[in-house]
Design a protein around this motif. Sequence first.
Motif, PDB file in Angstrom:
ATOM      1  N   SER A 197      29.086   1.977 -23.583  1.00 32.21           N
ATOM      2  CA  SER A 197      29.478   0.579 -23.336  1.00 32.21           C
ATOM      3  C   SER A 197      30.037  -0.018 -24.628  1.00 32.21           C
ATOM      4  CB  SER A 197      28.310  -0.232 -22.774  1.00 32.21           C
ATOM      5  OG  SER A 197      27.937   0.258 -21.503  1.00 32.21           O
ATOM      6  N   ASN A 198      29.788  -1.319 -24.854  1.00 31.02           N
ATOM      7  CA  ASN A 198      30.449  -1.963 -25.993  1.00 31.02           C
ATOM      8  C   ASN A 198      29.836  -1.582 -27.336  1.00 31.02           C
ATOM      9  OD1 ASN A 198      28.299  -4.077 -24.943  1.00 31.02           O
ATOM     10  ND2 ASN A 198      28.623  -4.548 -27.108  1.00 31.02           N
ATOM     11  N   TYR A 237      25.979  -8.354 -23.639  1.00 34.53           N
ATOM     12  CA  TYR A 237      26.980  -7.328 -23.349  1.00 34.53           C
ATOM     13  C   TYR A 237      28.374  -7.958 -23.412  1.00 34.53           C
ATOM     14  CZ  TYR A 237      23.322  -4.300 -21.357  1.00 34.53           C
ATOM     15  OH  TYR A 237      22.213  -3.515 -21.154  1.00 34.53           O
ATOM     16  N   GLY A 283      38.409   4.963 -21.356  1.00 37.06           N
ATOM     17  CA  GLY A 283      37.602   3.764 -21.172  1.00 37.06           C
ATOM     18  C   GLY A 283      36.540   3.963 -20.109  1.00 37.06           C
ATOM     19  N   ASN A 284      36.892   4.691 -19.046  1.00 34.40           N
ATOM     20  CA  ASN A 284      35.896   5.001 -18.017  1.00 34.40           C
ATOM     21  C   ASN A 284      34.748   5.811 -18.614  1.00 34.40           C
ATOM     22  OD1 ASN A 284      37.522   3.716 -16.158  1.00 34.40           O
ATOM     23  ND2 ASN A 284      38.350   5.600 -15.268  1.00 34.40           N
ATOM     24  N   PRO A 314      32.831  -6.677 -23.121  1.00 30.77           N
ATOM     25  CA  PRO A 314      33.623  -5.631 -22.466  1.00 30.77           C
ATOM     26  C   PRO A 314      33.495  -4.273 -23.161  1.00 30.77           C
ATOM     27  CG  PRO A 314      34.876  -7.662 -22.565  1.00 30.77           C
ATOM     28  CD  PRO A 314      33.632  -7.893 -23.368  1.00 30.77           C
ATOM     29  N   ALA A 315      33.292  -3.234 -22.384  1.00 33.48           N
ATOM     30  CA  ALA A 315      33.096  -1.891 -22.941  1.00 33.48           C
ATOM     31  C   ALA A 315      34.238  -1.439 -23.844  1.00 33.48           C
ATOM     32  CB  ALA A 315      32.870  -0.890 -21.813  1.00 33.48           C
ATOM     33  N   GLN A 367      33.776   5.834 -21.782  1.00 30.56           N
ATOM     34  CA  GLN A 367      32.986   4.988 -22.679  1.00 30.56           C
ATOM     35  C   GLN A 367      32.083   4.030 -21.903  1.00 30.56           C
ATOM     36  OE1 GLN A 367      34.539   3.866 -26.462  1.00 30.56           O
ATOM     37  NE2 GLN A 367      33.871   1.742 -26.257  1.00 30.56           N
ATOM     38  N   SER A 368      32.525   3.612 -20.712  1.00 27.93           N
ATOM     39  CA  SER A 368      31.703   2.696 -19.922  1.00 27.93           C
ATOM     40  C   SER A 368      30.379   3.338 -19.532  1.00 27.93           C
ATOM     41  CB  SER A 368      32.469   2.242 -18.676  1.00 27.93           C
ATOM     42  OG  SER A 368      32.565   3.282 -17.711  1.00 27.93           O
ATOM     43  N   HIS A 369      30.348   4.658 -19.457  1.00 27.44           N
ATOM     44  CA  HIS A 369      29.111   5.377 -19.147  1.00 27.44           C
ATOM     45  C   HIS A 369      28.423   5.902 -20.407  1.00 27.44           C
ATOM     46  CE1 HIS A 369      29.815   5.295 -14.841  1.00 27.44           C
ATOM     47  NE2 HIS A 369      31.056   5.715 -15.044  1.00 27.44           N
TER      48      HIS A 369
END
Length: 409
Positions: free
Chosen positions: A279-280, A68, A271-272, A70-71, A274-276
């Motif tokens: 992710s990357n 993994y 970005g929040n 950074p997202a 995409q984190s859910h």
Amino acid sequence: MTERAPLSRKLSAIAESATLKVDAKAKALKAEGKPVISYAAGEPDFATPQFIVDAAAEALADPASYRYTPAPGLPALREAIAAKTLRDSGLEVSPAQVIVTNGGKQSVYQAFQAVVNPGDEVLLPAPYWTTYPEAIRLADGTPVEVFAGADQEYKVTVEQLEAARTDRTTVLVFVSPSNPTGSVYTAEETKSIGEWAVEHGIWIISDEIYQNLTYPSTGSGTAVTATSIVDAVPEAANQTILVNGVAKTYAMTGWRVGWMVGPADAIKIAGNLQSHLTSNVNNVAQKAAIAALNGPQDEAEKMREAFDRRRQLIVSELSKIDGLVVPNPLGAFYVYPDVQGLLGRTWGGVTPTTSLELADLILDQAEVAVVPGEAFGPSGYIRMSYALGDDQLLEGVQRLQRLFSSSSS
């Protein structure tokens, strides 16, 4: 037994991508042995430049690529995107204002999610890329089409936008060069639209995926410039999200690397999401994209020159067909003829009254796949991509010339 609960009403209302549907149909016919020539896909026929592939191969040997990351994207890629944004869009941003996405489509989706609230109206110049209205609806917004025809080179005016604006208007979609038309707004036109949006506090989502694919307005000379709206109107930067990617310029459609650039608060909430959501992005593809943006641009320039040559050929040959109006595209790799002069006439025993019916006739009788205007707005037009081999490009147009030179009534 209780009946199963229903499927999502929101997703059930979303249509399949028309361009992908036509391309899939053409590929299926080819698999059956039919000599179909397809102008449907927005995809360069070139191989990804070798130095980019080599960078990916090197990334495969690096165990860090298997983890993994950074997202919002690899720091080195976000830096490269920030540098490209300054170089080509005239906007200085920090890497923190960049999110790397799984292709340009995800950046478009996230951009609307970031700035559209339920009930908001989004001004959508038409003809438009088929994904925009669906992405707007997924954000609970309402697309408001603003149409400009071939007589306007498919470019809307400030006057048209103002006439469509209401107290619910919060977003404008701006695309130059355009998919599906290939139109490029002049610096003056871009400035006027940007100033109008700033005056009314309207967000701008500017799709710049084709910004490096522009051509001379005549057969020779210097290519026109796709002026970024944030370059034309610097004060618009605080209310603009730029979306872009490596797919078109570097023939990297399948690598799925796009990005969005914008104000820090908008990028933070995207970005929040995409984190859910994902992710990357694939690390090998990200490292290939770093090579594309930071490496030599010679191969990309060769592809652009080839597109220019094909553009001149397809416009010249299509213009020989009586009933077609063919504006000269100055960007991307599409031509968007007005086919209304072919409708209501009989070809091979069939009388099409819409561009959808005309596209079916062309596929059935000439074995040529084009995308009807209904996929991009009003009927009466077809989109043809010239991102295919030179021989096939000419053969397909010659089939159309033969089809539409037959007697009609």
